[in-house]
Scaffold this active site. Structure first.
Site, PDB file in Angstrom:
ATOM      1  N   ASP A  24      36.651  53.618  55.039  1.00 40.83           N
ATOM      2  CA  ASP A  24      36.544  52.806  53.827  1.00 40.83           C
ATOM      3  C   ASP A  24      36.213  51.381  54.261  1.00 40.83           C
ATOM      4  O   ASP A  24      36.985  50.767  55.007  1.00 40.83           O
ATOM      5  CB  ASP A  24      37.899  52.847  53.099  1.00 40.83           C
ATOM      6  CG  ASP A  24      37.761  52.620  51.611  1.00 40.83           C
ATOM      7  OD1 ASP A  24      36.924  51.791  51.225  1.00 40.83           O
ATOM      8  OD2 ASP A  24      38.507  53.261  50.842  1.00 40.83           O
ATOM      9  N   ASP A  26      33.687  49.781  49.405  1.00 38.54           N
ATOM     10  CA  ASP A  26      34.520  49.273  48.320  1.00 38.54           C
ATOM     11  C   ASP A  26      33.760  48.234  47.484  1.00 38.54           C
ATOM     12  O   ASP A  26      33.090  47.357  48.049  1.00 38.54           O
ATOM     13  CB  ASP A  26      35.748  48.598  48.964  1.00 38.54           C
ATOM     14  CG  ASP A  26      36.827  48.251  47.971  1.00 38.54           C
ATOM     15  OD1 ASP A  26      37.428  49.172  47.411  1.00 38.54           O
ATOM     16  OD2 ASP A  26      37.073  47.035  47.767  1.00 38.54           O
ATOM     17  N   GLU A  46      31.007  52.154  45.995  1.00 36.57           N
ATOM     18  CA  GLU A  46      31.781  52.101  44.752  1.00 36.57           C
ATOM     19  C   GLU A  46      31.137  51.055  43.857  1.00 36.57           C
ATOM     20  O   GLU A  46      31.044  49.892  44.246  1.00 36.57           O
ATOM     21  CB  GLU A  46      33.236  51.709  45.048  1.00 36.57           C
ATOM     22  CG  GLU A  46      34.094  51.730  43.789  1.00 36.57           C
ATOM     23  CD  GLU A  46      35.397  50.946  43.916  1.00 36.57           C
ATOM     24  OE1 GLU A  46      36.355  51.248  43.200  1.00 36.57           O
ATOM     25  OE2 GLU A  46      35.456  49.995  44.728  1.00 36.57           O
ATOM     26  N   HIS A  51      42.337  57.159  44.149  1.00 40.06           N
ATOM     27  CA  HIS A  51      43.607  56.442  44.284  1.00 40.06           C
ATOM     28  C   HIS A  51      43.790  55.342  43.246  1.00 40.06           C
ATOM     29  O   HIS A  51      44.837  54.709  43.209  1.00 40.06           O
ATOM     30  CB  HIS A  51      43.682  55.831  45.694  1.00 40.06           C
ATOM     31  CG  HIS A  51      42.611  54.799  45.901  1.00 40.06           C
ATOM     32  ND1 HIS A  51      41.276  55.120  45.974  1.00 40.06           N
ATOM     33  CD2 HIS A  51      42.672  53.451  46.011  1.00 40.06           C
ATOM     34  CE1 HIS A  51      40.575  54.012  46.129  1.00 40.06           C
ATOM     35  NE2 HIS A  51      41.389  52.984  46.147  1.00 40.06           N
ATOM     36  N   ASP A  52      42.759  55.085  42.441  1.00 37.13           N
ATOM     37  CA  ASP A  52      42.864  54.068  41.385  1.00 37.13           C
ATOM     38  C   ASP A  52      43.019  54.699  40.003  1.00 37.13           C
ATOM     39  O   ASP A  52      43.129  53.975  39.006  1.00 37.13           O
ATOM     40  CB  ASP A  52      41.594  53.202  41.353  1.00 37.13           C
ATOM     41  CG  ASP A  52      41.433  52.355  42.601  1.00 37.13           C
ATOM     42  OD1 ASP A  52      42.449  51.951  43.192  1.00 37.13           O
ATOM     43  OD2 ASP A  52      40.273  52.082  42.989  1.00 37.13           O
TER      44      ASP A  52
HETATM   45  C1  NOJ Z   1      38.559  49.143  44.732  1.00 34.28           C
HETATM   46  C2  NOJ Z   1      39.643  49.926  45.406  1.00 34.28           C
HETATM   47  O1  NOJ Z   1      39.419  51.289  45.156  1.00 34.28           O
HETATM   48  C3  NOJ Z   1      40.945  49.405  44.869  1.00 34.28           C
HETATM   49  O2  NOJ Z   1      42.033  50.210  45.246  1.00 34.28           O
HETATM   50  C4  NOJ Z   1      41.105  47.993  45.323  1.00 34.28           C
HETATM   51  O3  NOJ Z   1      42.251  47.435  44.727  1.00 34.28           O
HETATM   52  C5  NOJ Z   1      39.899  47.131  44.920  1.00 34.28           C
HETATM   53  N1  NOJ Z   1      38.652  47.792  45.167  1.00 34.28           N
HETATM   54  C6  NOJ Z   1      39.881  45.833  45.702  1.00 34.28           C
HETATM   55  O4  NOJ Z   1      39.545  46.080  47.034  1.00 34.28           O
END
Ligand code: NOJ
Length: 539
Positions: free
Chosen positions: A99, A200, A242, A316-317
């Protein structure tokens, strides 16, 4: 299939290391814990692990705040452990996807520590600084996690820009030196043998705060192409960006088949459907089912041949999909399998988030048991704004990121077999009924369903190549579609809800065989709650 596109028939498994498997009893998952579960992952059949950050970090945002890109945080292990994970995973036919958080670092990163010392420091310009405006903040931009996006530093009498927490200062991609430091770091990981990268919030690197531009800045695709040329563009890597700001047009750039940017992007259009329009994810709304079908179809059709989709329900979000759009009570298994079928039948690369293959569910904890800073910031902000406690908690139970982050449920022993110590985040109390051990012993488990879907993708090229056609667009119950290539047809039919319904389609199924069904038997056109089937025929 060309070797360099190995990721087109791959299935990726996401590991959130803090919550996967603890090997040393400190209550936090670690790299040796992951190594101990490689057999399990090989059995599932996945091709690669997307590993959420394990770098040195103060863990303000669980590792998405990196203090050293080339060191492993001691809570997860050592660089030697990481090298061992990469090589042992290879013997299990699994690649490791790192990541990369390139939009920001931790404020504890050496670069930032230097940057804030003085304006003349060579690292000062690695970050995004602005002077006060009439004694006030440079502008009114807000951070994603709440509060202003600007933080004052007395030593330099300036504000730095942070799109996320105050401990995550944004890097300045307009500075050549920053880009080259990042390229060197990425190449260093490539030399260690990783199989790819998840990038990310990559759509936010080319921000222009003076114009209040965060994602899709004017130089974004130039930066990405340059990054590609200097690093992963040279090999057979899977890369997934992402991009919350992705739309069809820019997704065709991001996932350009000429390989100039990434293999694919995570787009989130379907993910935002169950929230009130123009509001935040916490402002809940029922899922508009027809719209879900439209959105997914739009992406399937638009990227066919001119890009590539990533397929996911969870990460995970996000909350757990079986609790979100399935039924985590009476039909937990059926609905978890149905959702898997709908996703894995589409064109693109599927992602499985740890525990999704067990049908793990959301949790409903009191506020004291939450760890996630986004959840806690929202709780306090909304309390201040006068929202009712009950409503805030309803939103948290539905959407908190900690729903996905509770420890992996391995077996029915204490703490679900995740740790012998005290877990950093409480284990979901339903681990007695929902765990990997039981799943592995049951040929009808959710795990067995995922295993089968992965195997089908490997055996039938139509899962990769087939063109997608939505059926029953306006139907309120069924998610049904065809996949078609020169030689064969695939028909995916899923009752998305808990009512028994008849399929309103005249189908001559004589020449079809059933590749998968989530009930033991089938009864013609009658579909029981969450029943899903995959039919196949050769032309
Ligand atoms: C996206 C990530 O998936 C998330 O978990 C993170 O808080 C934010 N980017 C900031 O890096």
């Amino acid at each position: 299939m060309k070797n360099e596109q190995w990721w087109k028939d791959a299935v990726i498994y996401q590991i959130y290391p803090k919550s996967f498997k603890d090997s040393n009893g400190d209550g936090i998952g670690d790299i040796n814990g992951i190594i101990s579960k490689l057999d399990y992952l090989e059995k599932l059949g996945i091709d690669a692990i997307w590993l959420s950050p394990v770098y040195k970090s103060p863990q303000d945002d669980n590792g998405y705040d990196i203090a050293d890109y080339q060191a492993i945080d001691t809570m997860f292990g050592t660089l030697e452990d990481m090298d061992r994970l990469i090589s042992e995973a290879k013997t299990h036919h699994i690649r490791i996807i790192m990541d990369l958080v390139l939009n920001h670092t931790s404020d504890e990163h050496r670069w930032f520590q230097e940057a804030k010392k003085s304006k003349d420091n060579p690292y000062h310009d690695y970050y995004v600084w602005r002077d006060a405006q009439d004694g006030q903040l440079p502008n009114d931009m807000q951070s994603v996690f709440g509060g202003p996006a600007w933080e004052y530093v007395e030593e330099v009498d300036q504000y730095y820009f942070h799109q996320f927490s105050v401990k995550q200062p944004d890097l300045n991609w307009d500075n050549e030196a920053v880009k080259h430091e990042l390229y060197d770091m990425i190449n260093w990981w490539i030399d260690r043998g990783v199989g790819g990268f998840r990038l990310d919030v990559i759509d936010q690197i080319a921000k222009v705060p003076d114009l209040k531009i965060t994602n899709n800045g004017p130089k974004l695709h130039d930066y990405i192409r340059e990054l590609n040329e200097n690093t992963f563009g040279k090999g057979e890597f899977i890369t997934v960006g992402e991009a919350w700001g992705a739309n069809i047009d820019n997704a065709k750039l991001y996932s350009n088949p000429d390989g100039s940017e990434f293999s694919m992007v995570f787009q989130f259009e379907h993910i935002g459907l169950d929230q009130q329009e123009g509001k935040e994810k916490w402002d809940l709304a029922p899922l508009p089912f027809i719209k879900l079908k439209q959105v997914l179809t739009k992406w399937q059709e638009a990227l066919d041949g001119s890009g590539w989709n990533s397929l996911f329900w969870d990460n995970h979000d996000l909350p757990r999909i079986v609790s979100r759009w399935g039924n985590d009570q009476a039909y937990r298994k059926e609905s978890a399998k149905m959702l898997a079928v709908v996703l894995h039948g589409m064109q693109g690369t599927p992602y499985i988030y740890q525990g999704e293959e067990l049908g793990m569910t959301n949790v409903q904890y009191p506020i004291e048991d939450y760890e996630d800073l986004e959840t806690l910031n929202m709780y306090h902000e909304r309390k201040k704004q006068g929202y009712q406690e009950e409503g805030i908690m309803r939103s948290i139970h539905a959407k908190s990121r900690d729903n996905a982050r509770t420890p992996m449920q391995w077996d029915a022993s204490d703490n679900a077999g995740f740790t012998t110590g005290t877990p950093w985040l409480k284990v979901n109390p339903n681990y007695i009924e929902i765990n990997a051990k039981d799943n592995l012993e049951d040929p009808d488990s959710v795990f067995a369903c995922y295993q089968k879907l992965i195997a089908l993708r490997k055996s039938y090229p139509i899962f990769v190549d087939g063109h997608f056609h939505l059926l029953l667009e306006e139907d309120e119950n069924f998610f049904a579609y065809m996949r078609e290539d020169e030689n064969s047809e695939l028909l995916v039919v899923a009752n998305f809800f808990d009512q028994q319904v008849n399929l309103p389609l005249e189908l001559d199924l004589q020449d079809y065989t059933i590749l998968y069904q989530n009930y033991k038997d089938t009864s013609g056109n009658l579909y029981r709650p969450y029943e899903a089937r995959i039919y196949y025929k050769q032309k």
